[in-house]
Design a protein around this motif. Sequence first.
Motif, mmCIF file in Angstrom:
data_model
loop_
_atom_site.group_PDB
_atom_site.id
_atom_site.type_symbol
_atom_site.label_atom_id
_atom_site.label_comp_id
_atom_site.label_asym_id
_atom_site.label_seq_id
_atom_site.Cartn_x
_atom_site.Cartn_y
_atom_site.Cartn_z
ATOM 1 N N ILE A 1 0.861 -1.187 0.000
ATOM 2 C CA ILE A 1 0.000 0.000 0.000
ATOM 3 C C ILE A 1 0.892 1.229 0.000
ATOM 4 C CG2 ILE A 1 -1.694 1.286 1.395
ATOM 5 C CD1 ILE A 1 -2.548 -1.374 2.609
ATOM 6 N N ALA B 1 0.720 5.626 0.416
ATOM 7 C CA ALA B 1 -0.093 6.799 0.729
ATOM 8 C C ALA B 1 0.724 8.046 0.422
ATOM 9 C CB ALA B 1 -0.482 6.778 2.209
ATOM 10 N N LEU C 1 -5.917 6.346 5.103
ATOM 11 C CA LEU C 1 -5.490 5.043 5.638
ATOM 12 C C LEU C 1 -6.421 4.542 6.739
ATOM 13 C CD1 LEU C 1 -1.599 5.472 5.751
ATOM 14 C CD2 LEU C 1 -2.902 3.935 4.258
ATOM 15 N N ILE D 1 -8.374 1.090 7.034
ATOM 16 C CA ILE D 1 -7.970 -0.211 7.589
ATOM 17 C C ILE D 1 -7.447 -0.109 9.022
ATOM 18 C CG2 ILE D 1 -7.497 -1.308 5.355
ATOM 19 C CD1 ILE D 1 -4.490 -0.697 5.895
ATOM 20 N N PRO E 1 -8.060 0.412 12.991
ATOM 21 C CA PRO E 1 -9.096 0.446 14.034
ATOM 22 C C PRO E 1 -9.102 1.828 14.706
ATOM 23 C CG PRO E 1 -7.709 -1.507 14.270
ATOM 24 C CD PRO E 1 -7.068 -0.637 13.231
ATOM 25 N N ARG F 1 -2.420 7.282 17.448
ATOM 26 C CA ARG F 1 -1.006 6.881 17.485
ATOM 27 C C ARG F 1 -0.435 6.773 16.079
ATOM 28 N NH1 ARG F 1 -0.769 1.676 20.925
ATOM 29 N NH2 ARG F 1 1.289 1.547 19.991
ATOM 30 N N GLY G 1 2.681 9.138 14.535
ATOM 31 C CA GLY G 1 3.897 8.541 13.972
ATOM 32 C C GLY G 1 4.057 8.883 12.502
ATOM 33 N N PHE G 2 2.962 8.838 11.765
ATOM 34 C CA PHE G 2 2.994 9.109 10.322
ATOM 35 C C PHE G 2 3.549 10.516 10.061
ATOM 36 C CE2 PHE G 2 1.318 10.404 6.228
ATOM 37 C CZ PHE G 2 1.374 9.262 5.452
ATOM 38 N N ASN H 1 12.656 9.429 8.597
ATOM 39 C CA ASN H 1 13.166 8.195 9.209
ATOM 40 C C ASN H 1 12.092 7.472 9.997
ATOM 41 O OD1 ASN H 1 15.947 8.581 8.447
ATOM 42 N ND2 ASN H 1 15.976 10.231 9.968
ATOM 43 N N SER H 2 11.966 6.169 9.728
ATOM 44 C CA SER H 2 11.028 5.358 10.492
ATOM 45 C C SER H 2 11.806 4.413 11.383
ATOM 46 C CB SER H 2 10.145 4.557 9.546
ATOM 47 O OG SER H 2 9.441 3.581 10.282
ATOM 48 N N LEU I 1 6.409 -3.516 12.533
ATOM 49 C CA LEU I 1 5.287 -3.035 13.328
ATOM 50 C C LEU I 1 4.198 -4.110 13.262
ATOM 51 C CD1 LEU I 1 4.094 -0.588 14.840
ATOM 52 C CD2 LEU I 1 3.597 0.460 12.643
ATOM 53 N N ALA J 1 -5.697 -4.983 12.295
ATOM 54 C CA ALA J 1 -6.209 -4.205 11.170
ATOM 55 C C ALA J 1 -7.674 -4.541 10.919
ATOM 56 C CB ALA J 1 -5.393 -4.502 9.919
ATOM 57 N N PHE K 1 4.109 -5.350 9.509
ATOM 58 C CA PHE K 1 4.546 -4.634 8.303
ATOM 59 C C PHE K 1 5.806 -3.805 8.422
ATOM 60 C CE2 PHE K 1 2.687 -0.262 8.785
ATOM 61 C CZ PHE K 1 1.919 -0.452 9.915
ATOM 62 N N MET L 1 4.506 7.427 1.798
ATOM 63 C CA MET L 1 4.966 6.275 2.556
ATOM 64 C C MET L 1 4.364 5.009 1.954
ATOM 65 S SD MET L 1 6.542 7.189 5.500
ATOM 66 C CE MET L 1 5.546 8.359 6.385
ATOM 67 N N ALA L 2 5.187 3.972 1.856
ATOM 68 C CA ALA L 2 4.636 2.687 1.419
ATOM 69 C C ALA L 2 4.707 1.718 2.594
ATOM 70 C CB ALA L 2 5.415 2.142 0.232
ATOM 71 N N ALA L 3 3.864 0.706 2.560
ATOM 72 C CA ALA L 3 3.870 -0.319 3.601
ATOM 73 C C ALA L 3 3.714 -1.684 2.944
ATOM 74 C CB ALA L 3 2.738 -0.073 4.592
#
Length: 143
Positions: free
Chosen positions: A20, A22, A51, A54, A56, A62, A66-67, A75-76, A84, A88, A100, A114-116
Amino acid sequence: MGLQNILGEAILSTGSDAIIAADQDGTIVFWNPGAQRLFGHTFEEALGQPLDLIIPEWLRGRHWGGFRRVMESGNSRYGADDLLSVPALRKDGASISVEFTIVPLRSDGRMIGMAAIMRDVTKRFDEMRMLKRKLAELTKPAE
Ligand code: HEM
């Protein structure tokens, strides 16, 4: 570049893992067949949605905190050696456990999104929970 393109296309079109992406605002701009399989939404349904589709409700604060931080810093903490793990939301309302990797997307050195890469680990999580419960029962001191 030939092989990279073929590899890229092939990996992105996998049905086993969800991939995914975004944009800066967290709007879904890419949704592969794996994402459709895991979450139930088609590409057309997911595209343009936040996002939150998907995530909850109780984890959204949170996540967005973080995003935004990673959007600004580039940096992640969930890159090379850490995954992580989160619950979901599926389209049918069911909850699944996913694990992920987060991949910051840059263009000309600037963060553009950002991709996941996400994997369904529900079965493993459920088995682990069951084993922990059994172990707790077995090691409980006799009354
Ligand atoms: C089921 C879907 C998701 C849930 C439940 C979720 C939840 C979370 C939570 C709880 C955090 C905070 C983690 C921490 O503080 O240690 C987080 C951080 C983050 N999430 Fe999500 N998230 C989801 C999907 C996504 C997706 C699809 C992306 C990217 C396209 C993404 C990007 C991020 C980023 C960049 C962070 C910050 C990571 C860091 O601190 O290094 N999330 N998310």
